[in-house]
Design a protein around this motif. Structure first.
Motif, short mmCIF file in Angstrom:
data_model
loop_
_atom_site.label_atom_id
_atom_site.label_comp_id
_atom_site.label_asym_id
_atom_site.label_seq_id
_atom_site.Cartn_x
_atom_site.Cartn_y
_atom_site.Cartn_z
N SER A 12 0.83 -1.21 0.00
CA SER A 12 0.00 0.00 0.00
C SER A 12 0.86 1.25 0.00
CB SER A 12 -0.90 0.03 1.23
OG SER A 12 -1.76 -1.06 1.24
N ALA A 13 0.39 2.26 -0.70
CA ALA A 13 1.10 3.53 -0.79
C ALA A 13 0.84 4.36 0.47
CB ALA A 13 0.67 4.29 -2.04
N GLN A 14 1.33 3.85 1.58
CA GLN A 14 1.21 4.52 2.87
C GLN A 14 2.61 4.85 3.38
OE1 GLN A 14 -1.47 2.66 5.71
NE2 GLN A 14 -2.30 1.39 4.07
N SER A 15 2.75 5.97 4.02
CA SER A 15 4.08 6.41 4.48
C SER A 15 4.74 5.41 5.42
CB SER A 15 4.01 7.80 5.11
OG SER A 15 3.14 7.80 6.21
N CYS A 16 3.96 4.65 6.19
CA CYS A 16 4.55 3.65 7.09
C CYS A 16 5.27 2.55 6.31
CB CYS A 16 3.50 3.05 8.02
SG CYS A 16 2.18 2.17 7.17
N ASN A 17 4.93 2.36 5.05
CA ASN A 17 5.56 1.32 4.25
C ASN A 17 6.89 1.74 3.65
OD1 ASN A 17 3.77 -0.73 4.80
ND2 ASN A 17 2.39 -0.14 3.15
N GLU A 18 7.25 2.99 3.81
CA GLU A 18 8.59 3.43 3.38
C GLU A 18 9.65 2.66 4.17
OE1 GLU A 18 11.53 7.15 4.08
OE2 GLU A 18 9.39 7.60 3.99
N HIS A 56 3.92 12.13 -4.83
CA HIS A 56 3.73 12.73 -6.16
C HIS A 56 2.85 11.89 -7.10
CE1 HIS A 56 6.55 15.86 -5.16
NE2 HIS A 56 7.39 14.94 -4.73
N ALA A 57 3.07 10.58 -7.14
CA ALA A 57 2.30 9.75 -8.06
C ALA A 57 0.87 9.56 -7.59
CB ALA A 57 2.98 8.40 -8.24
N TYR A 58 0.72 9.31 -6.29
CA TYR A 58 -0.60 8.98 -5.75
C TYR A 58 -1.21 10.07 -4.87
CZ TYR A 58 0.26 4.17 -7.34
OH TYR A 58 0.50 3.05 -8.08
N HIS A 59 -0.51 11.16 -4.69
CA HIS A 59 -1.03 12.28 -3.88
C HIS A 59 -1.57 11.80 -2.54
CE1 HIS A 59 -0.40 14.65 -7.47
NE2 HIS A 59 -1.14 13.79 -8.15
N SER A 60 -0.81 10.92 -1.90
CA SER A 60 -1.11 10.36 -0.57
C SER A 60 -2.40 9.56 -0.51
CB SER A 60 -1.11 11.48 0.48
OG SER A 60 0.16 12.10 0.51
N ASP A 61 -2.78 8.95 -1.63
CA ASP A 61 -3.96 8.06 -1.66
C ASP A 61 -3.51 6.66 -1.24
OD1 ASP A 61 -6.10 6.40 -2.22
OD2 ASP A 61 -6.47 7.24 -4.22
N ALA A 62 -3.76 6.30 0.00
CA ALA A 62 -3.30 5.04 0.58
C ALA A 62 -4.00 3.81 0.00
CB ALA A 62 -3.48 5.07 2.10
N THR A 63 -5.02 4.01 -0.83
CA THR A 63 -5.68 2.86 -1.46
C THR A 63 -4.89 2.35 -2.66
OG1 THR A 63 -7.04 4.17 -2.99
CG2 THR A 63 -7.95 3.75 -0.77
N LYS A 64 -3.91 3.11 -3.12
CA LYS A 64 -3.09 2.72 -4.27
C LYS A 64 -1.96 1.80 -3.83
CE LYS A 64 -5.42 5.47 -6.94
NZ LYS A 64 -6.35 4.99 -7.93
N GLU A 65 -1.32 1.14 -4.82
CA GLU A 65 -0.24 0.21 -4.51
C GLU A 65 1.05 0.54 -5.26
OE1 GLU A 65 -2.40 -3.96 -3.39
OE2 GLU A 65 -1.95 -3.63 -5.51
N ILE A 79 16.92 -2.77 -8.38
CA ILE A 79 15.62 -2.54 -7.74
C ILE A 79 14.75 -1.75 -8.71
CG2 ILE A 79 14.39 -1.41 -5.83
CD1 ILE A 79 16.05 -3.74 -4.88
N GLU A 80 13.52 -2.19 -8.88
CA GLU A 80 12.52 -1.45 -9.64
C GLU A 80 11.43 -1.00 -8.69
OE1 GLU A 80 12.58 -3.81 -13.91
OE2 GLU A 80 11.14 -4.44 -12.38
N ILE A 81 11.04 0.25 -8.83
CA ILE A 81 9.90 0.80 -8.09
C ILE A 81 8.92 1.28 -9.16
CG2 ILE A 81 9.12 2.52 -6.41
CD1 ILE A 81 11.18 0.72 -5.13
N ILE A 82 7.70 0.74 -9.11
CA ILE A 82 6.72 1.01 -10.16
C ILE A 82 5.41 1.49 -9.54
CG2 ILE A 82 5.45 0.00 -12.11
CD1 ILE A 82 7.72 -2.21 -12.07
N ASP A 83 4.87 2.56 -10.11
CA ASP A 83 3.54 3.02 -9.68
C ASP A 83 2.67 3.18 -10.92
OD1 ASP A 83 3.33 5.91 -10.65
OD2 ASP A 83 5.15 6.07 -9.44
N GLU A 84 1.39 3.28 -10.70
CA GLU A 84 0.42 3.51 -11.77
C GLU A 84 -0.26 4.85 -11.55
OE1 GLU A 84 -2.05 0.02 -11.61
OE2 GLU A 84 -0.51 -1.22 -12.54
#
Length: 148
Positions: A12-18, A56-65, A79-84
């Motif tokens: 999940s795109a949540q700051s705790c997952n950094e 930037h990619a998800y504008h802090s939308d924690a429902t995104k992955e 390492i690859e980091i990919i967002d949609e």
């Protein structure tokens, strides 16, 4: 030639997952026997990349992955980091030191600069509205070579 070691995961795109992403990369990289400095550089680069996805990619939308892939092979870690997410309109401008699209949020604009300086290879591919794929590679110095 050895068989590469790989991982692939989404979170999940949540700051705790950094911090989670940093620990995954550190644990995965351990098989390559990196120095503490190499390990810290890789963790910092991953942290910057994940933060960019969230902010930037998800504008802090924690429902995104966020998708994170890793390959350890022949003394190097990729390492690859990919967002949609939103994508980057001008990747060259985005890579300019101190450039930020969110100055009101006290962003330093140094994320890509840090990633590029800490890793041996850095590639950024982005499509506006279609997401971003960041590929970073770090060559790991052989401890045996350092002490011989």
């Amino acid at each position: 030639m050895s068989v590469p070691n790989k991982f692939s995961m989404k979170f999940s795109a949540q700051s705790c997952n950094e911090a989670f992403a940093r620990m995954v990369v550190a644990s995965f990289a351990a098989s390559l026997d990196p120095t503490i400095e190499e390990l810290e550089e890789m963790k910092t680069a991953v942290s910057e990349a994940v933060t960019n996805c969230i902010i930037h990619a998800y504008h802090s939308d924690a429902t995104k992955e966020i998708q994170m892939n890793g390959i350890a092979e022949d003394g190097k870690l990729t390492i690859e980091i990919i967002d949609e997410g939103a994508g980057i309109e001008d990747t060259e401008l985005a890579r300019t030191p101190l450039f930020t699209t969110k100055p009101d949020e006290e962003r330093s604009g140094m994320g890509f600069t840090i990633m590029e300086n800490f890793m041996d290879h850095f590639e950024l591919v982005s499509t506006v509205g279609g997401g971003t794929k960041l590929t970073m590679m770090k060559r790991i110095a052989s401890k045996k070579a350092l002490f011989n």
